[in-house]
Structure formats: C-alpha cells, structure tokens
Design a protein around this motif. Sequence first.
Motif, short mmCIF file in Angstrom:
data_model
loop_
_atom_site.label_atom_id
_atom_site.label_comp_id
_atom_site.label_asym_id
_atom_site.label_seq_id
_atom_site.Cartn_x
_atom_site.Cartn_y
_atom_site.Cartn_z
N ARG A 23 0.83 -1.21 0.00
CA ARG A 23 0.00 0.00 0.00
C ARG A 23 0.86 1.25 0.00
O ARG A 23 0.58 2.22 -0.72
CB ARG A 23 -0.91 -0.03 1.23
N GLU A 24 1.91 1.25 0.80
CA GLU A 24 2.82 2.39 0.82
C GLU A 24 3.43 2.62 -0.56
O GLU A 24 3.48 3.75 -1.06
CB GLU A 24 3.93 2.16 1.85
N MET A 25 3.90 1.57 -1.19
CA MET A 25 4.52 1.70 -2.50
C MET A 25 3.52 2.18 -3.55
O MET A 25 3.82 3.06 -4.37
CB MET A 25 5.12 0.35 -2.94
N TYR A 31 0.94 2.81 -9.73
CA TYR A 31 0.57 1.41 -9.90
C TYR A 31 1.55 0.70 -10.83
O TYR A 31 2.01 -0.41 -10.53
CB TYR A 31 -0.85 1.31 -10.47
N SER A 32 1.88 1.32 -11.95
CA SER A 32 2.74 0.66 -12.93
C SER A 32 4.16 0.47 -12.41
O SER A 32 4.89 -0.43 -12.85
CB SER A 32 2.78 1.45 -14.25
N GLY A 33 4.58 1.31 -11.45
CA GLY A 33 5.92 1.18 -10.89
C GLY A 33 6.01 0.15 -9.77
O GLY A 33 7.11 -0.16 -9.30
N PRO A 106 -3.45 12.64 -8.22
CA PRO A 106 -3.83 12.64 -9.64
C PRO A 106 -2.96 11.71 -10.47
O PRO A 106 -3.45 11.03 -11.38
CB PRO A 106 -3.66 14.11 -10.04
N ALA A 107 -1.66 11.65 -10.17
CA ALA A 107 -0.75 10.78 -10.93
C ALA A 107 -1.11 9.32 -10.73
O ALA A 107 -1.10 8.52 -11.68
CB ALA A 107 0.69 11.03 -10.51
N PHE A 108 -1.44 8.96 -9.49
CA PHE A 108 -1.83 7.58 -9.20
C PHE A 108 -3.12 7.22 -9.93
O PHE A 108 -3.23 6.16 -10.56
CB PHE A 108 -2.01 7.39 -7.70
N VAL A 109 -4.12 8.10 -9.86
CA VAL A 109 -5.41 7.85 -10.50
C VAL A 109 -5.24 7.69 -12.01
O VAL A 109 -5.78 6.77 -12.63
CB VAL A 109 -6.40 8.99 -10.18
N GLU A 110 -4.46 8.59 -12.62
CA GLU A 110 -4.24 8.51 -14.07
C GLU A 110 -3.51 7.24 -14.46
O GLU A 110 -3.83 6.58 -15.45
CB GLU A 110 -3.45 9.73 -14.53
N ARG A 114 -5.00 4.16 -16.80
CA ARG A 114 -4.33 3.83 -18.06
C ARG A 114 -3.84 2.39 -18.09
O ARG A 114 -4.00 1.70 -19.10
CB ARG A 114 -3.14 4.78 -18.26
N HIS A 115 -3.25 1.93 -16.99
CA HIS A 115 -2.60 0.63 -17.00
C HIS A 115 -3.41 -0.50 -16.34
O HIS A 115 -3.08 -1.67 -16.55
CB HIS A 115 -1.24 0.73 -16.30
N ALA A 116 -4.43 -0.14 -15.57
CA ALA A 116 -5.21 -1.17 -14.88
C ALA A 116 -6.67 -0.74 -14.79
O ALA A 116 -7.18 -0.47 -13.69
CB ALA A 116 -4.64 -1.45 -13.50
N PRO A 117 -7.36 -0.66 -15.91
CA PRO A 117 -8.76 -0.21 -15.88
C PRO A 117 -9.65 -1.07 -14.99
O PRO A 117 -10.64 -0.58 -14.44
CB PRO A 117 -9.20 -0.29 -17.35
#
Length: 213
Positions: A23-25, A31-33, A106-110, A114-117
């Motif tokens: 969760r921290e990460m 998400y993609s990282g 916002p970066a996490f949501v985007e 994009r990568h995990a709909p």
Amino acid sequence: MSEPLPPLDLEDGPAGRILTAAREMLLRETYSGFTMDRLAFALGMSKKTIYQHFSSKQAIVGTILAATGATVRRRVMEALAAPVAYPEKLETVFRIISSYFATMSPAFVEDVARHAPEIHARINAIKEENIPIVFGQLLGMGMEAGMIRPEIDPEFVTQYWLQIVKAIHEPDLLTRSGATARDAFEQALDLFFRGLLTPKGRAGTRWADAPEA
C-alpha cells in the motif's frame, strides 16, 4: 516528510506486512511502478514467500482495495453511531472519507486508469457498495433531526451524490482542474451540502454562514 496514510484494518502476520508495504509503494508512487521484485526487496522477503499469500500483483491490489472499503465503512458507521450531535457526525464522517480520498494523487489515478482499468472499475464498485448505505443513513438521520431539507428525495440525492463521488477519481477531471482528489472532494462537499442542509443544519457546521441555495 510524507503524511502518514490513514489506518487500514489488516490482519497481523506476514500477509498484513505484505499489504502494508504494498500500500505504501502503490500510493506513494504509481501502480505501474509497483512490482513484486520491488515489494520483495522492500520487505526483505523472497517473492516465493509473497506468492504463498497472494497469487499476483492484482490480487494484492484487490485485497488492499477491499480492506480500504471495509475500513472506511466501519469507521463511518462508528461515527454515525456515536452519541454526538448531527453536525459533529457530519464533520467526522467527512473528515474520515476525505483522508482516504487524499491518498490517491492525480498521478496515481491517471496511472491506474491507463494501465489497470479493472482496478479503476473496482474503486468505483467499492463506492457503489458503500455510498448508498452510508449516505442513505446520513440523510435519514439528518431529516429526522430537521437538519436536512424535508422535501428532498433521499434515493435521488443518494444516487446523485454517488455519481459525484465516482467522478472525483476520473483522471480527466483532476487533470483539467489541477485539483487533488481531496480538494475535489472538499469542493464537491461544499457545493452539495450548502444547498442540502436546512438553516438549523448549517448552524453547527462549516456552512453556518452560507446563504440558502
């Protein structure tokens, strides 16, 4: 230093440690990282041990989301059951929900959209599970106390609020407005409840001096 994440109801033991680190990460980065290799390194644990508890990255994220939904609902229901006045209940509920909204940048949501709909869809599904129950009870208590306008249709208002809350985590909204998820939630609260509360209801809240809508 980053603000601590709000609490999450997790079991003790290795599974709980894995979920806490994951969760921290996820929420501090993207998400993609987030990879099983990085998670194993952060935990000082082998990937084999992680896979004994979770079959995949998606399983870990799904478990975190489910735990988040359950934790928010538990905390909100406890706040609604507390022996305090309705305005205080409102503020406590909003403070709890806002703290969890704030964890999603916002970066996490985007990145998730994009990568995990499927994960983005799960976030909305959790809202659909919790909001009608929690918000419906909040409205009912407010109407009984004379603090929510009596002429409203609770079912319509609940579904309307659900659509607003779902939209808050849409990447396009956050990108265009430049707002964080917490800011968007707070603005939505202000616009929505300014007109929903009666003068009596507003008297003990942040909207005490707001004109009627």
